[in-house]
Design a protein around this motif. Sequence first.
Motif, PDB file in Angstrom:
ATOM      1  N   ASP A   4       0.831  -1.200   0.000  1.00 51.88           N
ATOM      2  CA  ASP A   4       0.000   0.000   0.000  1.00 51.88           C
ATOM      3  C   ASP A   4       0.874   1.262   0.000  1.00 51.88           C
ATOM      4  N   SER A   9      -2.615   5.051  -6.319  1.00 53.12           N
ATOM      5  CA  SER A   9      -4.056   5.065  -6.047  1.00 53.12           C
ATOM      6  C   SER A   9      -4.864   5.552  -7.244  1.00 53.12           C
ATOM      7  N   GLY A 110      -5.854   0.479  -5.529  1.00 52.88           N
ATOM      8  CA  GLY A 110      -4.598   0.873  -6.135  1.00 52.88           C
ATOM      9  C   GLY A 110      -4.090  -0.164  -7.107  1.00 52.88           C
TER      10      GLY A 110
END
Length: 126
Positions: A4, A9, A110
């Motif tokens: 992440d 994104s 994402g």
Amino acid sequence: MPIDDLARSDVVTASPETPVTDLAVTMAEENVGSVVITNGDTPVGIVTDRDLTVRTLADGADPTAQTASDVMSSDLCTAERDAGFYAATSSMAEHGVRRLPVCENETLVGIITSDDLMELLADEQQ
């Protein structure tokens, strides 16, 4: 390091009904090599620039008659946003993919690409 932290994104998405010609234009305009195909916020496939070449042009298909669902890879390999770097790279290698949509509870949040991973490795070497 969770992917992440590395994933982008701003994922380029389209619906399964999107014409192939629109996908090609979107890839050119957004300067990307893939479009994640979604049903709502859930990824259901991916169309890459290679898919357009192999499944449309090389097959002699009429691109104006095809949609994303005709050419997308539907056996989508994804990763959860809290997956680690090693798990993501292992999954990409195991499935032979260069783009990995990142999800949270089946919702697209994402994408991480092999280029992103190479950039990270290059930065770490410096």
